[in-house]
Write an enzyme that holds these catalytic residues in place. Structure first.
Site, PDB file in Angstrom:
ATOM      1  N   CYS A  81      49.032  29.551  44.867  1.00 11.18           N
ATOM      2  CA  CYS A  81      49.948  31.604  46.273  1.00 11.18           C
ATOM      3  C   CYS A  81      51.364  30.441  46.560  1.00 11.18           C
ATOM      4  CB  CYS A  81      48.959  31.792  47.230  1.00 11.18           C
ATOM      5  SG  CYS A  81      47.176  32.582  46.888  1.00 11.18           S
ATOM      6  N   CYS A 158      38.918  27.486  47.015  1.00 11.68           N
ATOM      7  CA  CYS A 158      40.465  28.274  46.636  1.00 11.68           C
ATOM      8  C   CYS A 158      39.909  29.639  47.306  1.00 11.68           C
ATOM      9  CB  CYS A 158      40.943  28.796  45.501  1.00 11.68           C
ATOM     10  SG  CYS A 158      41.630  29.337  45.241  1.00 11.68           S
ATOM     11  N   GLN A 282      40.732  41.441  33.079  1.00 11.09           N
ATOM     12  CA  GLN A 282      41.842  41.839  34.249  1.00 11.09           C
ATOM     13  C   GLN A 282      40.941  40.581  36.042  1.00 11.09           C
ATOM     14  OE1 GLN A 282      44.413  42.599  34.833  1.00 11.09           O
ATOM     15  NE2 GLN A 282      44.847  43.993  33.885  1.00 11.09           N
ATOM     16  N   TYR A 311      46.724  45.139  22.354  1.00 13.93           N
ATOM     17  CA  TYR A 311      46.684  43.895  23.125  1.00 13.93           C
ATOM     18  C   TYR A 311      44.980  44.421  24.240  1.00 13.93           C
ATOM     19  CZ  TYR A 311      51.198  44.023  21.898  1.00 13.93           C
ATOM     20  OH  TYR A 311      52.809  43.345  21.944  1.00 13.93           O
ATOM     21  N   ASP A 380      49.506  46.875  26.148  1.00 11.70           N
ATOM     22  CA  ASP A 380      49.556  46.168  28.024  1.00 11.70           C
ATOM     23  C   ASP A 380      49.464  44.474  26.972  1.00 11.70           C
ATOM     24  OD1 ASP A 380      48.573  44.850  29.757  1.00 11.70           O
ATOM     25  OD2 ASP A 380      46.157  45.683  29.654  1.00 11.70           O
ATOM     26  N   CYS A 407      52.364  42.650  33.669  1.00 13.97           N
ATOM     27  CA  CYS A 407      52.157  42.038  34.114  1.00 13.97           C
ATOM     28  C   CYS A 407      53.758  40.830  34.612  1.00 13.97           C
ATOM     29  CB  CYS A 407      51.248  40.927  34.546  1.00 13.97           C
ATOM     30  SG  CYS A 407      51.453  40.260  32.993  1.00 13.97           S
TER      31      CYS A 407
END
Length: 456
Positions: A81, A158, A282, A311, A380, A407
């Site tokens: 993070c 986590c 994802q 992709y 993608d 992304c």
């Protein structure tokens, strides 16, 4: 002139896409990690370049209103993070700005950027984790790599992972200690266990445990199997991934099923999806359903189209739209993912599909040679974006619309700029936060052929 180790007062005015706060001293830019817009600080300068420098917080003079209470004991050390110290609304505003600025500054894109859509869950949303396991000199250490390092930070719980991942990770760590299983040493390229890789099918409550090893088998694996299925009943598949290469790449190409199935099955947008260790999927399932619904809206499908999904991974995004098109063609370079995609189509009774195992560039060129003219192309790509040859080939196919899912809004902006020189215009952009508390953000772009009927 500023000096190393000098302490200066600054106010944070922006956040970079690496998660560092930005402040200035007499016009000189200082980057400070772990800060929030509005923080007023005393900062120690630890590195100075010609035009910018880096600092660390020495004293908090006045905290930003965006700051929230820390809820993770390893946040400052872990590399997972980067935005956990600020409110989620502030995080969304930052990510909206990143996407907008990348499109404007890198791509010269002036199309509207719609308000960002947040994730349905901000914690416990991940359906996958890949945890390195090492010997830190005091025993087996399992968790996450530290920021900008390959030092493992011990953490089996986590806050981005589902709670049962903790049970699996602790089981594996305890097993290694009790059975004296060696862990991988990157410098010496020896030791057996490299990573513990977990996948979760949230819709069906099926979990896969994949152990990445620098060898061919794990001693006492029968005992490990018994412990895993006893401690975590959702485990339906236990797999070895063989990676003997001296590399930072996590997964090797060979998988061997130790127990259970060689895949797990999830449901996304009403489509059953088989997932093997090598399949792309994802990591935020609920967020992905939002993402794919928007992509379908941008594609403006009527039922008569030939849809090309480059992709395509395990076929998830294309299969979610297959009922809206005449034919779907998916392309992916990973053989296991293509086999998953084919099986996914069979399992869902979807017959208007064809899946090709090739890289995007080779497959696009082949389809062009076959005279296929897709009406809509879905792109993608990985974080590095598309190769120029792929963009040229797609443009040569002359689709009415291109929907790009990315992304990495920086490489996205670069690719959009290329497509605009090839006769396409960007109509709109939609940021979607798929990765809360990290510096990653997804974006969906709608492009149309200049002068086409679909032009807005």
């Amino acid at each position: 002139m500023l000096l190393k180790n000098e302490i200066v007062k600054i106010e944070i005015v922006d956040i970079t896409d690496e998660g560092n706060g930005v402040g200035k001293v007499d016009g000189f830019t200082i980057f400070v990690p772990g800060t929030a817009v509005g923080d007023k600080l005393r900062v120690r300068l630890v590195k100075l370049q010609k035009h910018f420098g880096y600092g660390i917080i020495e004293e908090m003079l006045e905290p930003s209103p965006d700051r929230i209470e820390m809820d993770c004991s390893v946040y400052r050390q872990c590399g997972g993070c980067s935005l956990r110290h600020i409110s989620y609304q502030a995080e969304l505003a930052i990510k909206q700005n990143w996407v907008t600025q990348h499109l404007r500054r890198i791509g010269g894109i002036t199309a509207p950027v719609l308000p960002i859509i947040g994730s349905p869950q901000q914690d416990r949303y991940r359906n996958k984790t890949q945890c390195p396991i090492r010997d830190d000199g005091q025993g087996v250490c399992l968790g996450m790599f530290g920021k900008r390092s390959h030092r493992v930070i011990q953490c089996t719980d986590c806050k981005l992972n589902p709670p049962h991942f903790k049970l699996i990770l602790q089981t594996v760590q305890d097993f290694c200690k009790e059975q004296h299983i060696s862990t991988y040493n990157e410098e010496k390229h020896d030791g057996l266990l490299r990573h513990v890789y977990i996948r979760d099918a949230q819709a069906t409550d099926e979990t896969m445990v994949c152990l990445v090893i620098n060898g061919d088998e794990i001693p006492h694996s029968d005992l490990l199997i018994k412990q895993l299925i006893a401690n975590c009943p959702s485990v339906k598949s236990i797999v070895l991934n063989i990676n003997k290469a001296k590399t930072n790449v996590i997964l090797g190409k060979t998988c061997k099923t130790l127990w259970g199935k060689d895949h797990i099955t999830d449901i996304l947008c009403g489509v059953k999806i088989e997932l093997s260790p090598l399949s792309f999927y994802q990591v935020n399932r609920e967020g992905a359903e939002q993402l794919y619904h928007i992509a379908a809206d941008f594609a403006e499908l009527t039922g008569n189209e030939l849809l090309l999904d480059l992709y395509c991974g395990a076929g998830t995004i294309g299969l979610s739209m297959a009922h809206k098109v005449h034919e779907l063609i998916g392309v992916e370079i990973i053989p296991a993912a293509i086999e998953n995609a084919k099986q996914n189509a069979i399992n869902n009774g979807i017959t208007n599909t064809r899946f090709i195992c090739d890289d995007a560039k080779g497959a696009a060129a082949m389809l062009k040679q076959q005279g296929l003219t897709p009406n809509v192309v879905i792109l993608d790509p990985p974080r590095k974006g598309c190769e120029p040859e792929v963009l040229q080939t797609v443009a040569d196919m002359n689709p009415q619309r291109i929907v790009m899912v990315s992304c990495n809004s920086a490489t996205l902006a670069r690719d959009l700029a290329v497509l605009q020189t090839l006769g396409y215009q960007t109509i709109k952009a939609q940021p979607v936060d798929m990765f809360p508390r990290t510096t990653h953000v997804e974006a969906i772009i709608m492009m149309t052929k200049c002068g086409s009927e679909g032009e807005k």
